[in-house]
Motif scaffolding. Structure first.
Motif, PDB file in Angstrom:
ATOM      1  N   GLU B 143      95.418  27.103  51.399  1.00 48.36           N
ATOM      2  CA  GLU B 143      96.477  26.987  51.051  1.00 48.36           C
ATOM      3  C   GLU B 143      96.265  25.758  52.847  1.00 48.36           C
ATOM      4  OE1 GLU B 143      98.952  24.982  49.460  1.00 48.36           O
ATOM      5  OE2 GLU B 143      98.356  26.408  48.384  1.00 48.36           O
ATOM      6  N   LEU B 146      93.837  22.336  53.676  1.00 49.04           N
ATOM      7  CA  LEU B 146      94.976  22.023  52.853  1.00 49.04           C
ATOM      8  C   LEU B 146      95.544  20.875  53.159  1.00 49.04           C
ATOM      9  CD1 LEU B 146      94.551  23.013  48.609  1.00 49.04           C
ATOM     10  CD2 LEU B 146      93.180  21.609  50.198  1.00 49.04           C
ATOM     11  N   MET B 267      98.353  29.677  38.280  1.00 55.35           N
ATOM     12  CA  MET B 267      98.439  28.263  37.995  1.00 55.35           C
ATOM     13  C   MET B 267      98.459  27.966  39.914  1.00 55.35           C
ATOM     14  SD  MET B 267      98.933  27.451  35.456  1.00 55.35           S
ATOM     15  CE  MET B 267      99.797  25.650  35.457  1.00 55.35           C
ATOM     16  N   HIS B 268      98.609  28.298  41.032  1.00 56.42           N
ATOM     17  CA  HIS B 268      98.523  28.244  42.326  1.00 56.42           C
ATOM     18  C   HIS B 268      96.971  28.020  42.394  1.00 56.42           C
ATOM     19  CE1 HIS B 268      97.947  30.182  46.694  1.00 56.42           C
ATOM     20  NE2 HIS B 268      98.075  28.830  46.373  1.00 56.42           N
ATOM     21  N   LYS B 271      96.608  24.278  41.221  1.00 53.02           N
ATOM     22  CA  LYS B 271      96.973  23.245  41.974  1.00 53.02           C
ATOM     23  C   LYS B 271      96.799  23.536  43.596  1.00 53.02           C
ATOM     24  CE  LYS B 271      99.041  24.384  45.754  1.00 53.02           C
ATOM     25  NZ  LYS B 271      99.652  24.693  46.166  1.00 53.02           N
ATOM     26  N   MET B 274      93.811  20.307  42.349  1.00 51.58           N
ATOM     27  CA  MET B 274      94.106  19.596  42.143  1.00 51.58           C
ATOM     28  C   MET B 274      94.612  18.833  43.753  1.00 51.58           C
ATOM     29  SD  MET B 274      96.255  19.698  39.353  1.00 51.58           S
ATOM     30  CE  MET B 274      96.739  18.025  38.484  1.00 51.58           C
ATOM     31  N   ILE B 275      94.740  19.605  43.999  1.00 53.97           N
ATOM     32  CA  ILE B 275      94.889  19.305  45.553  1.00 53.97           C
ATOM     33  C   ILE B 275      94.274  18.118  46.614  1.00 53.97           C
ATOM     34  CG2 ILE B 275      96.784  19.340  47.424  1.00 53.97           C
ATOM     35  CD1 ILE B 275      98.450  19.257  46.296  1.00 53.97           C
ATOM     36  N   GLU B 278      92.751  15.184  45.184  1.00 59.73           N
ATOM     37  CA  GLU B 278      93.682  14.669  45.701  1.00 59.73           C
ATOM     38  C   GLU B 278      93.169  13.850  46.783  1.00 59.73           C
ATOM     39  OE1 GLU B 278      98.555  15.033  45.999  1.00 59.73           O
ATOM     40  OE2 GLU B 278      97.960  14.516  44.046  1.00 59.73           O
ATOM     41  N   TYR B 302     100.094  20.978  33.141  1.00 60.16           N
ATOM     42  CA  TYR B 302      99.152  21.074  34.354  1.00 60.16           C
ATOM     43  C   TYR B 302      98.115  21.471  34.385  1.00 60.16           C
ATOM     44  CZ  TYR B 302      99.714  21.195  39.602  1.00 60.16           C
ATOM     45  OH  TYR B 302      99.483  20.993  40.781  1.00 60.16           O
TER      46      TYR B 302
END
Lengths: 55, 432
Positions: B143, B146, B267-268, B271, B274-275, B278, B302
């Motif tokens: 995290e 990112l 879900m983390h 996410k 996905m980030i 991105e 999602y």
């Protein structure tokens, strides 16, 4: 009797609880272990499922 | 928290306010002190991936926006050396080395415990190699990698390369120092170092301490140059992380550690994948899971969107072991439950979705408040009164009572606030 509330922890849950109580006109004392509030959520970049920025 | 007494409506609580060594009424948060502070400390906020100074703000947007001295790391406070740089540069005269902890006595009608959780330390799982393999990180570390405000400004640099850059910086500093010493000796004696080294190696060097020292320095310099060369070659071939593996249930749903599901990690990971995609469309992610739990509102969609648009592959299978190849790439060994074979695959970076465990202070806090913990160490609540602890007037919300995601924490926090207000609101007292 005291009309104050003590909130222990300044992460997202503690902040939300403290803000809600303050909105109701209640005096809140917040205790946080670290130099800044924000907790784990402040360490997150974005949040699911909307990819919104965290705090 | 120091001491608790009293009962619902009138708790007496003693709180220790730790010294910041900075007067928060004077500090303007300008940061001149941290700029000049000579001491570097590992940055906990950046999950240990970066450094900060001994006088610091926990994170740039931190509230309150004042600086704090890390007394244990500070030269003046912790190491008893003469420093005082921060006090000298502070225009607001806010630095106060003599500040002491203060004990604050509070009287409150109700208490909300929102002490959150701690991230499980995966180094206790030897087969995942977290403390051996540099390119195996936790989800929280990833995290920070990112994050645009993190140690890599959001680029997916691998920890092995970050370590390499640091190592090279140190080696270059050492190189400059050695070079200066050797060239001074060359000037002094008017001879090239190669001559001395050759003589030293063939044993024909005159018995002279100065010359011997010179030969040793010159040898060190040569080996350091060779090391720098190989590091430079490694750096030239280094690339950012593009092939990612996410390992689910690290420390959760594992009877050796925590039997419970940490609820948000599926879900983390989706996410984070996905980030990452991105940020760099060349990123491909594989999520290794027993099952992917997407039970919240909008979560299933999602997850599917991640698979369709963000190059995420969901693999059903529990990872048995992570090893490392020569290029410091982690290799993931797992059983593919689809074709019933043990297979392995090489990745650039492995991210461990670590469990949500009780915060280290939970047990002590529970003792002070005389409230019960559940068998996993979270604050115990009743299914029909999910915010009540075992003591009237003490409520608990968020991850302090068990793993949950942000929306659920926020919803619980508002509920806990309402429950606390029921006790202290003047209207209730007027009636009662």
């Amino acid at each position: 009797m005291s009309n104050d509330v003590l909130v222990i922890g300044g992460g997202i849950a503690g902040i939300q609880a403290a803000l809600d109580l303050a909105e109701m006109g209640i005096q809140v004392h917040m205790v946080e272990r670290l130099p800044s509030i924000g907790g784990k959520m402040a360490q997150l970049d974005k949040t699911f499922p909307t990819n919104d920025c965290a705090i | 928290m120091e001491q608790v007494s009293g009962e619902v409506g009138a708790f007496q609580v003693a709180v220790r306010k730790k010294a910041r060594y900075v007067n928060e009424n004077l500090c303007t948060g300008c940061g001149a002190c941290a700029e000049k502070c000579p001491t570097m400390v590992v940055d906990v906020f950046n999950a240990g991936l970066g450094n900060r100074k001994a006088i610091y703000k926990y994170f740039p947007q931190g509230i309150p926006s004042v600086f704090t001295i890390d007394a244990a790391a500070c030269r003046q406070l912790g190491q008893g050396k003469k420093c005082g740089v921060c006090a000298k540069v502070c225009q607001a005269k806010a630095v106060d080395y003599d500040q002491k902890d203060t004990l604050i006595q509070l009287e409150v009608g109700a208490v909300v415990i929102a002490t959150g959780y701690e991230v499980f330390d995966p180094s206790v799982i030897p087969e995942y190699g977290y403390d051996r393999i540099p390119n195996v990180v936790t989800a929280l570390e990833f995290e920070r990698l990112l994050s645009a405000s993190g140690p890599t400004a959001g680029h997916l640099d691998r920890p092995s390369e970050l370590a390499l850059v640091k190592e090279m910086e140190e080696a270059e500093k050492e190189h400059k120092k050695l070079q200066r010493q050797v060239s001074q000796l060359e000037e002094k004696h008017g001879k090239p170092s190669s001559e001395i080294v050759a003589a030293f190696q063939s044993g024909t060097l005159p018995d002279d301490a100065d010359l011997r020292n010179w030969a040793l320095l010159a040898q060190d310099l040569a080996s350091l140059e060779a090391r720098l060369d190989s590091m430079n070659r490694r750096k030239a071939t280094a690339s950012v992380a593009r092939k990612l593996a996410f390992i689910q249930c690290v420390g959760s749903r594992d009877f050796r550690f925590n039997p419970f599901c940490s609820s948000y990690c599926c879900m983390h990971s989706v996410k984070e994948a996905m980030i990452a995609h991105e940020h760099d469309n060349g990123v491909h992610s594989s999520i290794f899971c027993m099952d992917l739990r997407a039970v919240g509102r909008g979560f299933e969609e999602y997850k599917l969107r991640g698979g369709k648009q963000a190059n995420i592959r969901y693999i059903r299978g529990r990872v048995a072991e992570i090893t490392q190849d020569e290029a410091l790439n982690p290799v993931v060994w797992y059983e593919s439950t689809q074709n019933r074979q043990v297979v392995h695959e090489t990745f650039d970076l492995v991210i461990l979705a670590t469990a949500c465990v009780p915060s280290p202070g939970a047990a002590e806090l529970a003792r002070q408040f005389q409230v019960e913990l559940d068998r996993n160490g979270f604050f115990k609540t009743d299914p029909l009164a999910p915010l009540n602890t075992s003591r009237p007037g003490v409520f608990v919300c968020g991850c302090a009572q068990g793993p949950m995601d942000i929306p659920e924490s926020v919803a619980q926090a508002s509920s806990a606030a309402a429950r606390a207000a029921e006790i202290v609101a003047p209207a209730r007292q007027a009636v009662g």
